[in-house]
Design an enzyme around this catalytic site. Structure first.
Site, PDB file in Angstrom:
ATOM      1  N   HIS A 139       0.836  -1.211   0.000  1.00  0.00           N
ATOM      2  CA  HIS A 139       0.000   0.000   0.000  1.00  0.00           C
ATOM      3  C   HIS A 139       0.869   1.258   0.000  1.00  0.00           C
ATOM      4  O   HIS A 139       0.827   2.073   0.922  1.00  0.00           O
ATOM      5  CB  HIS A 139      -0.948  -0.008   1.201  1.00  0.00           C
ATOM      6  CG  HIS A 139      -1.991  -1.088   1.127  1.00  0.00           C
ATOM      7  ND1 HIS A 139      -1.845  -2.297   1.777  1.00  0.00           N
ATOM      8  CD2 HIS A 139      -3.169  -1.134   0.463  1.00  0.00           C
ATOM      9  CE1 HIS A 139      -2.907  -3.044   1.523  1.00  0.00           C
ATOM     10  NE2 HIS A 139      -3.717  -2.371   0.731  1.00  0.00           N
ATOM     11  N   ASN A 140       1.643   1.413  -1.063  1.00  0.00           N
ATOM     12  CA  ASN A 140       2.595   2.505  -1.172  1.00  0.00           C
ATOM     13  C   ASN A 140       2.222   3.437  -2.325  1.00  0.00           C
ATOM     14  O   ASN A 140       1.155   3.298  -2.932  1.00  0.00           O
ATOM     15  CB  ASN A 140       4.006   1.929  -1.371  1.00  0.00           C
ATOM     16  CG  ASN A 140       4.018   0.865  -2.461  1.00  0.00           C
ATOM     17  OD1 ASN A 140       3.375   1.011  -3.502  1.00  0.00           O
ATOM     18  ND2 ASN A 140       4.733  -0.221  -2.227  1.00  0.00           N
ATOM     19  N   PHE A 141       3.103   4.370  -2.658  1.00  0.00           N
ATOM     20  CA  PHE A 141       2.792   5.344  -3.709  1.00  0.00           C
ATOM     21  C   PHE A 141       2.645   4.690  -5.076  1.00  0.00           C
ATOM     22  O   PHE A 141       1.825   5.117  -5.890  1.00  0.00           O
ATOM     23  CB  PHE A 141       3.864   6.434  -3.758  1.00  0.00           C
ATOM     24  CG  PHE A 141       3.635   7.444  -4.860  1.00  0.00           C
ATOM     25  CD1 PHE A 141       2.537   8.298  -4.827  1.00  0.00           C
ATOM     26  CD2 PHE A 141       4.494   7.519  -5.948  1.00  0.00           C
ATOM     27  CE1 PHE A 141       2.307   9.213  -5.850  1.00  0.00           C
ATOM     28  CE2 PHE A 141       4.285   8.431  -6.966  1.00  0.00           C
ATOM     29  CZ  PHE A 141       3.177   9.284  -6.927  1.00  0.00           C
ATOM     30  N   ARG A 142       3.406   3.638  -5.333  1.00  0.00           N
ATOM     31  CA  ARG A 142       3.282   2.957  -6.630  1.00  0.00           C
ATOM     32  C   ARG A 142       1.896   2.328  -6.768  1.00  0.00           C
ATOM     33  O   ARG A 142       1.299   2.317  -7.851  1.00  0.00           O
ATOM     34  CB  ARG A 142       4.384   1.911  -6.792  1.00  0.00           C
ATOM     35  CG  ARG A 142       4.525   1.369  -8.201  1.00  0.00           C
ATOM     36  CD  ARG A 142       5.759   0.485  -8.326  1.00  0.00           C
ATOM     37  NE  ARG A 142       6.977   1.238  -8.115  1.00  0.00           N
ATOM     38  CZ  ARG A 142       7.608   1.910  -9.075  1.00  0.00           C
ATOM     39  NH1 ARG A 142       7.133   1.921 -10.305  1.00  0.00           N
ATOM     40  NH2 ARG A 142       8.718   2.566  -8.804  1.00  0.00           N
ATOM     41  N   HIS A 143       1.381   1.766  -5.666  1.00  0.00           N
ATOM     42  CA  HIS A 143       0.003   1.235  -5.684  1.00  0.00           C
ATOM     43  C   HIS A 143      -0.989   2.357  -5.948  1.00  0.00           C
ATOM     44  O   HIS A 143      -1.923   2.205  -6.738  1.00  0.00           O
ATOM     45  CB  HIS A 143      -0.299   0.545  -4.347  1.00  0.00           C
ATOM     46  CG  HIS A 143      -1.744   0.210  -4.147  1.00  0.00           C
ATOM     47  ND1 HIS A 143      -2.414  -0.734  -4.896  1.00  0.00           N
ATOM     48  CD2 HIS A 143      -2.669   0.719  -3.273  1.00  0.00           C
ATOM     49  CE1 HIS A 143      -3.674  -0.808  -4.494  1.00  0.00           C
ATOM     50  NE2 HIS A 143      -3.852   0.064  -3.516  1.00  0.00           N
ATOM     51  N   HIS A 188      -6.955   7.078  -1.917  1.00  0.00           N
ATOM     52  CA  HIS A 188      -7.710   6.028  -1.228  1.00  0.00           C
ATOM     53  C   HIS A 188      -6.913   5.270  -0.168  1.00  0.00           C
ATOM     54  O   HIS A 188      -7.510   4.621   0.693  1.00  0.00           O
ATOM     55  CB  HIS A 188      -8.280   5.039  -2.247  1.00  0.00           C
ATOM     56  CG  HIS A 188      -7.295   3.996  -2.689  1.00  0.00           C
ATOM     57  ND1 HIS A 188      -6.254   4.272  -3.555  1.00  0.00           N
ATOM     58  CD2 HIS A 188      -7.178   2.679  -2.355  1.00  0.00           C
ATOM     59  CE1 HIS A 188      -5.549   3.173  -3.742  1.00  0.00           C
ATOM     60  NE2 HIS A 188      -6.081   2.198  -3.039  1.00  0.00           N
ATOM     61  N   ASP A 189      -5.584   5.315  -0.194  1.00  0.00           N
ATOM     62  CA  ASP A 189      -4.784   4.599   0.813  1.00  0.00           C
ATOM     63  C   ASP A 189      -3.756   5.498   1.482  1.00  0.00           C
ATOM     64  O   ASP A 189      -2.719   5.014   1.966  1.00  0.00           O
ATOM     65  CB  ASP A 189      -4.070   3.403   0.173  1.00  0.00           C
ATOM     66  CG  ASP A 189      -4.904   2.135   0.188  1.00  0.00           C
ATOM     67  OD1 ASP A 189      -5.733   1.987   1.102  1.00  0.00           O
ATOM     68  OD2 ASP A 189      -4.749   1.300  -0.726  1.00  0.00           O
ATOM     69  N   ASP A 223      -9.184  -0.297  -7.461  1.00  0.00           N
ATOM     70  CA  ASP A 223      -8.381  -0.634  -6.291  1.00  0.00           C
ATOM     71  C   ASP A 223      -7.879  -2.072  -6.337  1.00  0.00           C
ATOM     72  O   ASP A 223      -6.767  -2.365  -5.889  1.00  0.00           O
ATOM     73  CB  ASP A 223      -9.220  -0.397  -5.027  1.00  0.00           C
ATOM     74  CG  ASP A 223      -8.425  -0.582  -3.749  1.00  0.00           C
ATOM     75  OD1 ASP A 223      -7.182  -0.479  -3.800  1.00  0.00           O
ATOM     76  OD2 ASP A 223      -9.039  -0.828  -2.694  1.00  0.00           O
ATOM     77  N   GLN A 251      -5.048 -16.583  -4.229  1.00  0.00           N
ATOM     78  CA  GLN A 251      -5.444 -15.818  -5.402  1.00  0.00           C
ATOM     79  C   GLN A 251      -6.604 -16.454  -6.145  1.00  0.00           C
ATOM     80  O   GLN A 251      -7.466 -15.753  -6.666  1.00  0.00           O
ATOM     81  CB  GLN A 251      -4.246 -15.623  -6.335  1.00  0.00           C
ATOM     82  CG  GLN A 251      -4.376 -14.447  -7.277  1.00  0.00           C
ATOM     83  CD  GLN A 251      -4.473 -13.111  -6.540  1.00  0.00           C
ATOM     84  OE1 GLN A 251      -4.484 -13.055  -5.310  1.00  0.00           O
ATOM     85  NE2 GLN A 251      -4.543 -12.029  -7.281  1.00  0.00           N
TER      86      GLN A 251
END
Length: 565
Positions: free
Chosen positions: A311-315, A351-352, A461, A512
Site C-alpha cells: 500500500h505505497n505510492f506505486r500502488h 484512497h490509501d 483498487d 489468489q
C-alpha cells in the site's frame, strides 16, 4: 570484500569500538580507512575464492560492492552500511529492480548495472529497539520452568522443549528482519507509531526530506516537458506496465538521461504522468485548477504514502491509472460531469493515504488509535479521507479552492463515500446494491451514479489481475509480504491471526484463486453488464489469471503428494 574499488579481507575482524565509532556524520572514505580497507584485486587476498559483484544505488548515486561467499552476513551488512555512510546500529533495506525487498546477506545475487539494487536506510538507530516485553517475559518464564523441571524430574518434558523452540524461532525471526522501522512489532496497543524506537537522528530525518525534495525538483523540471502522444495513449489502457519502462521515449525532449524506457519508473515520472491525467481530462481549464497548486497537491499526496510492501505510492499510481483508463474506455467523459470524474480520480489517488501496512482487522483487535478514534468503523478508510482533506486544507495544495461552496460540498461528500467503499468489509453490500440497480441504471439518477462511482473506485483498487501477468504477479508477492508481516505480528502480540494472512496456512495460488473466484469475477461481471466494451479489457485477463493460479495450485498439491510419497 570491497566497496567502490576498495577491498577488505573477510578474515579481518572489525572491533566493537570500530563499529560503535561509525556515525552518520563520517564519510565512507574515513570509515573505510579506519577499518583497514585496502585497495586492490578482484580476488580476496589469501582466500583463493571468486568474488561476487553487486551494483546498487544509494541516495541516487550508483555504486559497486564486491565480496566473497565466505564472508559472514555481518560483514556484508557492514559493507553496505559503509556505502550508506551510516553507523552499525542503522537498519538498511535493499530492493531489486521490481521493487521487492531482498535480504542483505552473502547469498545476495550478483547483478549488472542495468539490474542494480536500491539501498535505503529505513531507520536511524536501533539501539533503542528492544524485544517486545511479552517475548522476554515468556522466555524468562520458560527458563524458570525448565530449571524447575530439571531439578524435580531430571529431563524437561517435550511440551517445554517445543515452547522453548517456538520462542527461539520468534527471536531469530525478529533479529533477522530488515524492516523493523515500519513493521509494527514494537507498537504500543494504542499507537500507530513505533514507540519503542529511539527518536530518529536529524541526519536520518534529513535524508527523507532530502529524498522528497529531490523528487520534487525532478518532478517540476520534467513537468514542463511534453509527454509523447504514444505514452499518453498507453496511459489510457489497463496493460500499462507500472514497473518497468520498455519502448519509446517518454518525452519529446531529452531530460537528464530520462529518455529511454529501460528501467523502473521513478516517483517523479509517476507524478508527471498523474499531472498528465488531470490535464488531459481538462480539469485545469474546466474546474479552474492552477497548475502549481495541482503540482503541490500531487507532491503532498506522494509524501503521505509510506514505504511499505504493497500500500505505497506505486500502488496509488496504479489504482489512479486504472481509474483513468476506465474513464476513457467507457467514455464516461460524455456521461458524467467533470466534478464526478474529478471525484473518482482524486478518490483513487487518495484512497490509501498513510496506510500503515496493517488492515482494519488488526487495527480493531490491537485497539490502535485509529480504531479508537473511528469507533472500529472502517478506521483505515476514515483515516485516508482525513489525511486527504488535511492536504486539501492547505491553500497551496487545495485543487478545489476555486469551486463554489456547493461544488466543494458535493465533491467532499462523494470522495468520502468512494474512499469508504474500498473497505472490503462492505464489498457485498455495495455489490448487491449495484446488482439491484444495474438492470434499470440511469446516468441521470443521482443514487445510481453514486453507486457506480463507488464500484469504479473499487474495481480500480483491486485491478492488478487485469494487467499482464508479468505486471500483476509481482504485486501479489508484495501483498503477501505485507499480509505475512501482519500475521507474524498478530502471533507475537497474542492477537487473533487473520486466516488469509497466515504464512503457515496460505499459499500464493490458493489465496489468489479464491480471491478471483469470489471477489473479482462477480464484481467485474456486473460492471460488464453496464459496459460490455470492458469484457476483453478486464474480464478475459482475470479469467486467464484464474487458469494460471489454478494450474499453479494443482502443481503445488502434486508436488506435496510426491514429496510425502
Amino acid at each position: 570484500m570491497s566497496y567502490s574499488g576498495f577491498r577488505r579481507s573477510c578474515g579481518d575482524e572489525m572491533t566493537r569500538k570500530q563499529r560503535n565509532d561509525a556515525t552518520c556524520r563520517q564519510s565512507a572514505e574515513q570509515q573505510r580507512n579506519r577499518e583497514g580497507w585496502v585497495q586492490k584485486s578482484p580476488v580476496l587476498p589469501g582466500s583463493g575464492m571468486t568474488t561476487k559483484i553487486i551494483h546498487f544505488t544509494i541516495n541516487g548515486r550508483l555504486e559497486k560492492a564486491e565480496f566473497g561467499s565466505s564472508c559472514s552476513a555481518a560483514e556484508v551488512k557492514d559493507l553496505f552500511r559503509a556505502a550508506a555512510e551510516v553507523g552499525p546500529h542503522h537498519i538498511l533495506k535493499m530492493y531489486n529492480i521490481t521493487g521487492n525487498t531482498v535480504n542483505i546477506s552473502p547469498q545476495l545475487e550478483a547483478n549488472s548495472v542495468d539490474s542494480h539494487y536500491r539501498l535505503e536506510v529505513v531507520t536511524s538507530d536501533v539501539k533503542g529497539v528492544r524485544m517486545p516485553p511479552e517475548l522476554d517475559n515468556m522466555e524468562s518464564r520458560l527458563h524458570h520452568l525448565e530449571r524447575k523441571v530439571l531439578e524435580d524430574v531430571g529431563k524437561p518434558p517435550e511440551v517445554v522443549c517445543e515452547l522453548k523452540s517456538e520462542v527461539e524461532s520468534f527471536r531469530r525471526k525478529l533479529e533477522s528482519m530488515e524492516h523493523l522501522s515500519w513493521m509494527g512489532l514494537f507498537k504500543e496497543d494504542g499507537d500507530l507509531l513505533l514507540s519503542k524506537l529511539s527518536p530518529k537522528s536529524k541526519t536520518a530525518q534529513l535524508s527523507v526530506e532530502e529524498k522528497h525534495q529531490q523528487v520534487r525538483k525532478k518532478f517540476l523540471n520534467m513537468s514542463s516537458l511534453q509527454v509523447t502522444e504514444e505514452v499518453r495513449e498507453h496511459l489510457k489502457t489497463p496493460i500499462f506496465d507500472n514497473w518497468a519502462l520498455e519502448g519509446p521515449p517518454i518525452f519529446h525532449q531529452r531530460c537528464d538521461n530520462m529518455m529511454l524506457w529501460n528501467r523502473q519508473w521513478e516517483e517523479a515520472e509517476m507524478l508527471v504522468l498523474l499531472q498528465v491525467m488531470f490535464t488531459d481530462l481538462d480539469f485545469l481549464t474546466d474546474l479552474h485548477i492552477e497548475l502549481d497548486v495541482l503540482q503541490n497537491f500531487l507532491f503532498e499526496v506522494y509524501c503521505h504514502y509510506n514505504s511499505i510492501p504493497f500500500h505505497n505510492f506505486r500502488h496509488c499510481f496504479c489504482v489512479t491509472q486504472m481509474m483513468y483508463g476506465l474513464i476513457w474506455m467507457t467514455d464516461l467523459r460524455s456521461k458524467l460531469s467533470k466534478l464526478d470524474l474529478l471525484t473518482m480520480l482524486a478518490s483513487a489517488l487518495c484512497h490509501d493515504l498513510d496506510h500503515p501496512g496493517y488492515n482494519n482487522i488488526y487495527q480493531i483487535n490491537a485497539k490502535t488509535d485509529l480504531a479508537l478514534r473511528y469507533n472500529d468503523i472502517s478506521p483505515l478508510e476514515n483515516h485516508h479521507c482525513a489525511v486527504a482533506f488535511g492536504i486539501l486544507s492547505k491553500p497551496e495544495c487545495n485543487i478545489l479552492k476555486n469551486l463554489t461552496r456547493e461544488q466543494y460540498k458535493q465533491i467532499r461528500g462523494a470522495m468520502i463515500k468512494c474512499i469508504l467503499a474500498t473497505d472490503m468489509a462492505r464489498h457485498n453490500e455495495i455489490l448487491n446494491k449495484f446488482k439491484t440497480i444495474q438492470p434499470v441504471f440511469k446516468f441521470t439518477n443521482k443514487d445510481h451514479k453514486e453507486v457506480l462511482m463507488k464500484i469504479m473506485v473499487k474495481v480500480s483498487d483491486i485491478s492488478n489481475e487485469v494487467r499482464p501477468m508479468a505486471v500483476a504477479e509481482p504485486w501479489l508477492d508484495c501483498l503477501l509480504q505485507e499480509f505475512f508481516n501482519q500475521s507474524d505480528t498478530e502471533k507475537l502480540k497474542g492477537l487473533p491471526v487473520t486466516p488469509f494472512m497466515d504464512r503457515d496456512k496460505v499459499s500464493k495460488p490458493s489465496c489468489q484463486t479464491s480471491f478471483i473466484r469470489f471477489v473479482l469475477l462477480p464484481l467485474f461481471t456486473e460492471l460488464i453488464k453496464l459496459f460490455p466494451c470492458l469484457e476483453q479489457h478486464i474480464l478475459e485477463p482475470v479469467r486467464h489469471a484464474l487458469e494460471y493460479y489454478s494450474e499453479m495450485e494443482r502443481a503445488t498439491k502434486e508436488e506435496k503428494r510426491t514429496t510425502k510419497a
